[in-house]
Design a protein around this motif. Structure first.
Motif, PDB file in Angstrom:
ATOM      1  N   ASP A  93       0.872  -1.174   0.000  1.00 45.48           N
ATOM      2  CA  ASP A  93       0.000   0.000   0.000  1.00 45.48           C
ATOM      3  C   ASP A  93       0.910   1.224   0.000  1.00 45.48           C
ATOM      4  O   ASP A  93       1.343   1.693   1.049  1.00 45.48           O
ATOM      5  CB  ASP A  93      -0.925  -0.017   1.218  1.00 45.48           C
ATOM      6  CG  ASP A  93      -2.006   1.045   1.142  1.00 45.48           C
ATOM      7  OD1 ASP A  93      -2.057   1.802   0.149  1.00 45.48           O
ATOM      8  OD2 ASP A  93      -2.813   1.130   2.086  1.00 45.48           O
ATOM      9  N   LEU A  94       1.224   1.701  -1.173  1.00 43.18           N
ATOM     10  CA  LEU A  94       2.201   2.780  -1.338  1.00 43.18           C
ATOM     11  C   LEU A  94       1.538   4.149  -1.361  1.00 43.18           C
ATOM     12  O   LEU A  94       0.402   4.300  -1.819  1.00 43.18           O
ATOM     13  CB  LEU A  94       2.976   2.573  -2.643  1.00 43.18           C
ATOM     14  CG  LEU A  94       3.700   1.242  -2.786  1.00 43.18           C
ATOM     15  CD1 LEU A  94       4.292   1.124  -4.177  1.00 43.18           C
ATOM     16  CD2 LEU A  94       4.773   1.098  -1.733  1.00 43.18           C
ATOM     17  N   ASP A  95       2.277   5.152  -0.919  1.00 43.19           N
ATOM     18  CA  ASP A  95       1.840   6.541  -1.009  1.00 43.19           C
ATOM     19  C   ASP A  95       2.196   7.043  -2.409  1.00 43.19           C
ATOM     20  O   ASP A  95       3.373   7.108  -2.769  1.00 43.19           O
ATOM     21  CB  ASP A  95       2.549   7.364   0.060  1.00 43.19           C
ATOM     22  CG  ASP A  95       2.155   8.834   0.046  1.00 43.19           C
ATOM     23  OD1 ASP A  95       1.297   9.235  -0.786  1.00 43.19           O
ATOM     24  OD2 ASP A  95       2.696   9.584   0.862  1.00 43.19           O
ATOM     25  N   LEU A  96       1.193   7.391  -3.188  1.00 41.23           N
ATOM     26  CA  LEU A  96       1.407   7.806  -4.575  1.00 41.23           C
ATOM     27  C   LEU A  96       1.340   9.321  -4.765  1.00 41.23           C
ATOM     28  O   LEU A  96       1.327   9.799  -5.895  1.00 41.23           O
ATOM     29  CB  LEU A  96       0.369   7.134  -5.473  1.00 41.23           C
ATOM     30  CG  LEU A  96       0.337   5.605  -5.413  1.00 41.23           C
ATOM     31  CD1 LEU A  96      -0.809   5.057  -6.249  1.00 41.23           C
ATOM     32  CD2 LEU A  96       1.667   5.029  -5.845  1.00 41.23           C
ATOM     33  N   THR A  97       1.312  10.077  -3.669  1.00 43.84           N
ATOM     34  CA  THR A  97       1.144  11.525  -3.783  1.00 43.84           C
ATOM     35  C   THR A  97       2.366  12.243  -4.352  1.00 43.84           C
ATOM     36  O   THR A  97       2.240  13.338  -4.872  1.00 43.84           O
ATOM     37  CB  THR A  97       0.782  12.155  -2.419  1.00 43.84           C
ATOM     38  OG1 THR A  97       1.786  11.811  -1.466  1.00 43.84           O
ATOM     39  CG2 THR A  97      -0.580  11.678  -1.945  1.00 43.84           C
ATOM     40  N   ASP A  98       3.534  11.640  -4.262  1.00 46.52           N
ATOM     41  CA  ASP A  98       4.751  12.311  -4.729  1.00 46.52           C
ATOM     42  C   ASP A  98       5.376  11.517  -5.874  1.00 46.52           C
ATOM     43  O   ASP A  98       6.510  11.055  -5.783  1.00 46.52           O
ATOM     44  CB  ASP A  98       5.735  12.454  -3.558  1.00 46.52           C
ATOM     45  CG  ASP A  98       6.857  13.423  -3.862  1.00 46.52           C
ATOM     46  OD1 ASP A  98       6.691  14.278  -4.757  1.00 46.52           O
ATOM     47  OD2 ASP A  98       7.910  13.317  -3.217  1.00 46.52           O
ATOM     48  N   LEU A  99       4.635  11.379  -6.962  1.00 46.88           N
ATOM     49  CA  LEU A  99       5.077  10.611  -8.123  1.00 46.88           C
ATOM     50  C   LEU A  99       6.277  11.288  -8.776  1.00 46.88           C
ATOM     51  O   LEU A  99       6.233  12.479  -9.087  1.00 46.88           O
ATOM     52  CB  LEU A  99       3.923  10.501  -9.127  1.00 46.88           C
ATOM     53  CG  LEU A  99       4.179   9.755 -10.420  1.00 46.88           C
ATOM     54  CD1 LEU A  99       4.451   8.281 -10.139  1.00 46.88           C
ATOM     55  CD2 LEU A  99       2.981   9.889 -11.346  1.00 46.88           C
ATOM     56  N   LYS A 100       7.359  10.531  -8.946  1.00 42.67           N
ATOM     57  CA  LYS A 100       8.578  11.050  -9.583  1.00 42.67           C
ATOM     58  C   LYS A 100       8.998  10.071 -10.656  1.00 42.67           C
ATOM     59  O   LYS A 100       9.727   9.129 -10.389  1.00 42.67           O
ATOM     60  CB  LYS A 100       9.683  11.220  -8.552  1.00 42.67           C
ATOM     61  CG  LYS A 100       9.450  12.341  -7.590  1.00 42.67           C
ATOM     62  CD  LYS A 100      10.675  12.559  -6.728  1.00 42.67           C
ATOM     63  CE  LYS A 100      10.478  13.729  -5.818  1.00 42.67           C
ATOM     64  NZ  LYS A 100      10.250  13.360  -4.442  1.00 42.67           N
ATOM     65  N   SER A 101       8.562  10.294 -11.857  1.00 42.47           N
ATOM     66  CA  SER A 101       8.881   9.412 -12.973  1.00 42.47           C
ATOM     67  C   SER A 101      10.095   9.912 -13.731  1.00 42.47           C
ATOM     68  O   SER A 101      10.374  11.113 -13.759  1.00 42.47           O
ATOM     69  CB  SER A 101       7.679   9.350 -13.928  1.00 42.47           C
ATOM     70  OG  SER A 101       7.975   8.569 -15.056  1.00 42.47           O
ATOM     71  N   ASN A 102      10.792   8.971 -14.380  1.00 48.00           N
ATOM     72  CA  ASN A 102      11.838   9.399 -15.301  1.00 48.00           C
ATOM     73  C   ASN A 102      11.174  10.079 -16.504  1.00 48.00           C
ATOM     74  O   ASN A 102       9.950  10.048 -16.633  1.00 48.00           O
ATOM     75  CB  ASN A 102      12.740   8.227 -15.715  1.00 48.00           C
ATOM     76  CG  ASN A 102      11.973   7.059 -16.279  1.00 48.00           C
ATOM     77  OD1 ASN A 102      10.745   6.999 -16.233  1.00 48.00           O
ATOM     78  ND2 ASN A 102      12.679   6.097 -16.823  1.00 48.00           N
ATOM     79  N   VAL A 103      11.954  10.711 -17.353  1.00 46.98           N
ATOM     80  CA  VAL A 103      11.400  11.462 -18.482  1.00 46.98           C
ATOM     81  C   VAL A 103      11.940  10.922 -19.802  1.00 46.98           C
ATOM     82  O   VAL A 103      12.962  10.244 -19.840  1.00 46.98           O
ATOM     83  CB  VAL A 103      11.703  12.977 -18.374  1.00 46.98           C
ATOM     84  CG1 VAL A 103      11.034  13.575 -17.146  1.00 46.98           C
ATOM     85  CG2 VAL A 103      13.194  13.231 -18.345  1.00 46.98           C
ATOM     86  N   PHE A 104      11.221  11.242 -20.862  1.00 51.87           N
ATOM     87  CA  PHE A 104      11.695  10.945 -22.213  1.00 51.87           C
ATOM     88  C   PHE A 104      11.552  12.216 -23.021  1.00 51.87           C
ATOM     89  O   PHE A 104      10.817  13.139 -22.665  1.00 51.87           O
ATOM     90  CB  PHE A 104      10.908   9.782 -22.853  1.00 51.87           C
ATOM     91  CG  PHE A 104       9.470  10.100 -23.163  1.00 51.87           C
ATOM     92  CD1 PHE A 104       9.095  10.539 -24.428  1.00 51.87           C
ATOM     93  CD2 PHE A 104       8.490   9.964 -22.195  1.00 51.87           C
ATOM     94  CE1 PHE A 104       7.773  10.835 -24.721  1.00 51.87           C
ATOM     95  CE2 PHE A 104       7.158  10.252 -22.475  1.00 51.87           C
ATOM     96  CZ  PHE A 104       6.803  10.683 -23.743  1.00 51.87           C
TER      97      PHE A 104
END
Length: 155
Positions: A93-104
């Motif tokens: 059950d992860l906290d998804l409020t601070d999504l940090k994805s790599n970019v393209f």
């Protein structure tokens, strides 16, 4: 030789049954799409890389956080284009409020000559099972179906 992707299907216990963590691809093509547009966090396995290690790496690259805990291999799925997807089921059950994805980076707008960066993932959400079957790319639907069989109460 067909391409191989690896990913992690995270699930948590919801009030009405399992909920699956899906990600929505970033970039202008996917901006207004919802049904059959979401995916499990996954990506290509590098040459010589162990498949499970690639799944964990891709999860962290797409969500900005590591995943750990017991994992169960799901049946590999062959997509219509010939690529194979290997996935592991992990309860968290992860906290998804601070999504940090790599970019393209891609040329945008088309034929403009300008390069623009976009997040690989622009949204992540836990989705109830029935809704996940609608949101996920059709080729990945068997991953959710396999997970549901394994999570069935008779187990």
């Amino acid at each position: 030789m067909p391409q191989v992707s690896a990913g992690v299907l995270v699930w948590r216990r919801g009030a009405a049954g399992p909920e699956f963590l899906l990600v929505h691809p970033g970039g202008p093509f996917w901006q207004e799409k919802d049904a059959a547009a979401w995916s499990i966090p996954k990506g290509l396995v590098d040459e010589g890389e162990e498949i499970h290690a690639a799944a964990l790496r891709e999860f962290e690259e797409e969500l900005g956080q590591a995943i750990s805990g017991p994992s169960e291999a799901l049946a590999p799925v062959k997509l219509p284009g010939g690529k194979w997807v290997h996935a592991w089921l992990v309860e968290a059950d992860l906290d998804l409020t601070d999504l940090k994805s790599n970019v393209f980076e891609m040329e945008w707008p088309p034929r403009s000559g300008r390069r623009t960066s976009f997040p690989e993932v622009d949204q992540a959400a836990y989705v109830p099972a029935e809704q996940a079957l609608v949101k996920i790319h059709k080729g990945q639907r068997p991953i959710i179906e396999d997970a549901l069989r394994r999570l069935a109460p008779s187990r």
